[in-house]
Design a protein around this motif. Structure first.
Motif, PDB file in Angstrom:
ATOM      1  N   ASP A  22       0.901  -1.143   0.000  1.00 35.03           N
ATOM      2  CA  ASP A  22       0.000   0.000   0.000  1.00 35.03           C
ATOM      3  C   ASP A  22       0.943   1.196   0.000  1.00 35.03           C
ATOM      4  O   ASP A  22       1.856   1.278   0.834  1.00 35.03           O
ATOM      5  CB  ASP A  22      -0.860  -0.030   1.273  1.00 35.03           C
ATOM      6  CG  ASP A  22      -1.564   1.289   1.515  1.00 35.03           C
ATOM      7  OD1 ASP A  22      -2.648   1.482   0.962  1.00 35.03           O
ATOM      8  OD2 ASP A  22      -1.015   2.149   2.240  1.00 35.03           O
ATOM      9  N   ALA A  23       0.760   2.132  -0.956  1.00 36.16           N
ATOM     10  CA  ALA A  23       1.758   3.188  -1.156  1.00 36.16           C
ATOM     11  C   ALA A  23       1.972   4.056   0.084  1.00 36.16           C
ATOM     12  O   ALA A  23       3.112   4.310   0.484  1.00 36.16           O
ATOM     13  CB  ALA A  23       1.367   4.041  -2.355  1.00 36.16           C
ATOM     14  N   MET A  32       3.800  -0.010  -8.760  1.00 35.58           N
ATOM     15  CA  MET A  32       4.200   0.496  -7.439  1.00 35.58           C
ATOM     16  C   MET A  32       4.763   1.912  -7.553  1.00 35.58           C
ATOM     17  O   MET A  32       4.491   2.773  -6.712  1.00 35.58           O
ATOM     18  CB  MET A  32       5.246  -0.423  -6.808  1.00 35.58           C
ATOM     19  CG  MET A  32       4.720  -1.772  -6.373  1.00 35.58           C
ATOM     20  SD  MET A  32       6.077  -2.775  -5.688  1.00 35.58           S
ATOM     21  CE  MET A  32       5.169  -4.223  -5.151  1.00 35.58           C
ATOM     22  N   ALA A  51       1.887   4.329  -7.946  1.00 41.49           N
ATOM     23  CA  ALA A  51       1.180   4.546  -6.677  1.00 41.49           C
ATOM     24  C   ALA A  51       2.007   5.396  -5.702  1.00 41.49           C
ATOM     25  O   ALA A  51       1.469   6.275  -5.023  1.00 41.49           O
ATOM     26  CB  ALA A  51       0.841   3.196  -6.039  1.00 41.49           C
ATOM     27  N   LEU A  52       3.319   5.156  -5.648  1.00 36.93           N
ATOM     28  CA  LEU A  52       4.172   5.928  -4.731  1.00 36.93           C
ATOM     29  C   LEU A  52       4.242   7.399  -5.141  1.00 36.93           C
ATOM     30  O   LEU A  52       4.187   8.288  -4.293  1.00 36.93           O
ATOM     31  CB  LEU A  52       5.590   5.327  -4.680  1.00 36.93           C
ATOM     32  CG  LEU A  52       5.720   4.013  -3.909  1.00 36.93           C
ATOM     33  CD1 LEU A  52       7.092   3.391  -4.141  1.00 36.93           C
ATOM     34  CD2 LEU A  52       5.512   4.226  -2.406  1.00 36.93           C
ATOM     35  N   ALA A  93       1.034   8.986  -4.060  1.00 31.75           N
ATOM     36  CA  ALA A  93       0.876   9.097  -2.601  1.00 31.75           C
ATOM     37  C   ALA A  93       1.866  10.080  -1.979  1.00 31.75           C
ATOM     38  O   ALA A  93       1.672  10.525  -0.844  1.00 31.75           O
ATOM     39  CB  ALA A  93       1.031   7.719  -1.964  1.00 31.75           C
ATOM     40  N   SER A  94       2.920  10.420  -2.711  1.00 33.82           N
ATOM     41  CA  SER A  94       3.985  11.253  -2.123  1.00 33.82           C
ATOM     42  C   SER A  94       3.483  12.644  -1.730  1.00 33.82           C
ATOM     43  O   SER A  94       3.955  13.235  -0.770  1.00 33.82           O
ATOM     44  CB  SER A  94       5.159  11.384  -3.092  1.00 33.82           C
ATOM     45  OG  SER A  94       4.758  12.085  -4.268  1.00 33.82           O
TER      46      SER A  94
END
Length: 506
Positions: A230-231, A252, A255-256, A259-260
């Motif tokens: 989960d990011a 991934m 998503a990261l 989410a950042s």
């Protein structure tokens, strides 16, 4: 006869840096000496269960401490690890157990229902990781050291996700895996003992197993496990544990990067490696801008242990390429239309990617014909199409079988995807060919819209016309909430083709 065991990766750390932190999962923190002590106890339990050198032991577990523990225990006992993908149905697990001739299944409680059903059908004994296996290990006489294995003896059998037909078992030797871990750690990237890597890639898959687990430990570094990716949770965990090394697949990185923006703090990443599928340059740029870290994209297959090529600091990195071959490995481009022999092409020509070196597998378990087809003149034929430029940088253009032939012209889905990923309304996209009466095949883009946008099919097609050749742009655009992903996080294009082939655009 040269002897070698994957178990040496752990045993040597226990000897050289016994008190160094090896493994972190939640509140559990284990030193190399402790992981090796547990692995030897579990290896004693396996011997007590009748596991003999060369026996195949199936391992079905998520990224919890149970996985590396059991993996090295099987190696220490002289067994062959058969990792089982966690997303398989009971029937598919049954195929893996039968085809591999596994004598035992070590199964995590979370997978026990599927595992037990497959074990019942095949008559294979199942032991549950955790309490049941722990009690057996506690009562067993630990091995004093690992069982002697020949360097060319099988160590792991990876079941390839089988884009065509039924999954085949790729047999990798101790030499394959130890060499791949070693050159990944010391030649491809400069991995240091004080590094901390996030283990977010599934360890049952070749990428996670070699690059996250074996290479990290080969360098004597620490592995922090994340059982479910989960990011936001990944960012939080990386900050908390001082993680500086991240290995991931493109989904991934997507998503990261997303989410950042909402994360209170970001990790200070030194080494980032992407593999498993092509990383769109737009995603690479987004991630590098958000984290201030360089991404090294690489390439490999289960049959090549898996790493074959990667962007390496020594050669410089180039976005959109897979860099250069690993130390001791050759990656070349051969004519894809010539069967039975390998005809290498000059720089710049498009052809099939072929690999030779210490990383190439022994063959497919019990499938001599498939092995003979794949291993030709000392080269492994990957089935991927690519190019190599004058400076030796390699590019993967597409899978041979994913190429779309529209009106006699070849369309490479990856090229179309790279362009569409720059459209503001597109979060993710997969481009496939669908049967078409007029053109043979039509280009179809399956789009996951970016949050807060509502793109329409005609608008995307119109936008594409300005960025792609006339035969390349998608005439059909479909929307989906998510793309179907295989166990190794690759987009399952065969599922998309099946889903959209039957009905008209809508």
């Amino acid at each position: 006869m040269a002897t070698l065991s994957v178990a040496a990766v752990l045993a040597e750390n226990a000897r050289r840096r016994p008190d160094k932190e090896a493994l972190v999962e939640g509140d559990l923190r284990l030193s190399f000496a402790e992981v090796w002590r547990r692995a030897r106890a579990q290896a004693g339990a396996l011997a007590g269960l009748g596991v003999e050198p060369g026996d195949r032991v199936a391992l079905m577990a998520p990224n919890t401490a149970d996985f590396p523990q059991a993996y090295y225990a099987i190696a220490a006992a002289g067994g062959v690890v058969v990792p089982v993908h966690l997303l398989l149905s009971a029937g598919e697990v049954e195929h893996v157990l039968r085809d591999s001739g596994a004598t035992l299944l070590l199964c995590h409680p979370a997978q026990a229902e599927t595992g037990a059903a497959a074990a019942r059908e095949t008559g294979v004994r199942m032991i549950t990781l955790g309490e049941e296996f722990g009690a057996l290990a506690d009562g067993a006489e630990p091995l004093t050291t690992y069982v002697t294995r020949d360097a060319d003896d099988p160590a792991v059998v990876f079941y390839t996700s089988g884009t065509t037909g039924v999954p085949k078992g790729a047999v990798l030797s101790h030499f394959n895996l130890v060499m791949n871990a070693t050159v990944n750690a010391f030649d491809a990237n400069d991995i240091r003992p004080d590094d901390v890597a996030l283990g977010a890639l599934p360890l049952f898959h070749a990428f996670g197993q070699t690059v996250s687990l074996n290479s990290t430990w080969r360098a004597g570094a620490t592995l922090v496990l994340l059982p479910r990716f989960d990011a936001a949770r990944a960012i939080e965990l990386m900050v908390k544990e001082g993680v500086n090394t991240f290995h991931g697949v493109p989904t991934m990185f997507v998503a990261l990067a997303a989410a950042s923006a909402d994360a209170p703090a970001l990790p200070d990443l030194r080494v980032c490696v992407s593999g498993g599928a092509s990383l769109p340059v737009a995603v690479l740029e987004r991630f590098e801008a958000a984290f201030g870290a360089r991404v090294h994209e690489g390439y490999g297959l289960s049959e090549t242990s898996p790493a074959a090529a990667v962007n390496q600091p020594v050669f410089g990195t180039r976005p959109g390429t897979i860099g250069h071959p690993l130390w001791g490995v050759d990656v070349e481009i051969a004519r894809s239309d010539v069967e039975g022999r390998v005809v290498l092409l000059p720089p710049g020509e498009l052809g099939e990617v072929v690999v030779r070196g210490h990383n190439v597998f022994s063959g497919y378990l019990g499938r001599p014909e498939a092995t003979a087809e794949a291993l030709v003149d000392g080269w492994f034929r990957t089935g991927d199409l690519g190019t190599k430029d004058d400076e030796g940088f390699l590019r993967i253009v597409d899978r041979k079988k994913d190429v779309i032939i529209r009106g006699g012209y070849n369309v490479y889905p990856r090229e179309v995807e790279e362009v569409l990923m720059r459209h503001p309304g597109v979060a993710q996209v997969a481009v496939i060919g669908l049967p078409d009466d007029l053109h043979g095949e039509e280009v179809c883009a399956v789009v996951v819209p970016a949050p807060g946008t509502a793109p329409d099919p005609a608008g995307i097609t119109e936008w594409s016309k300005g960025h792609l050749g006339r035969y390349k742009y998608p005439r059909r655009v479909e929307f989906a909430d998510a793309l179907p992903l295989g166990p190794s996080m690759k987009v399952l294009k065969r599922e998309l083709r099946a889903r959209y082939a039957g009905h008209a655009q809508g």
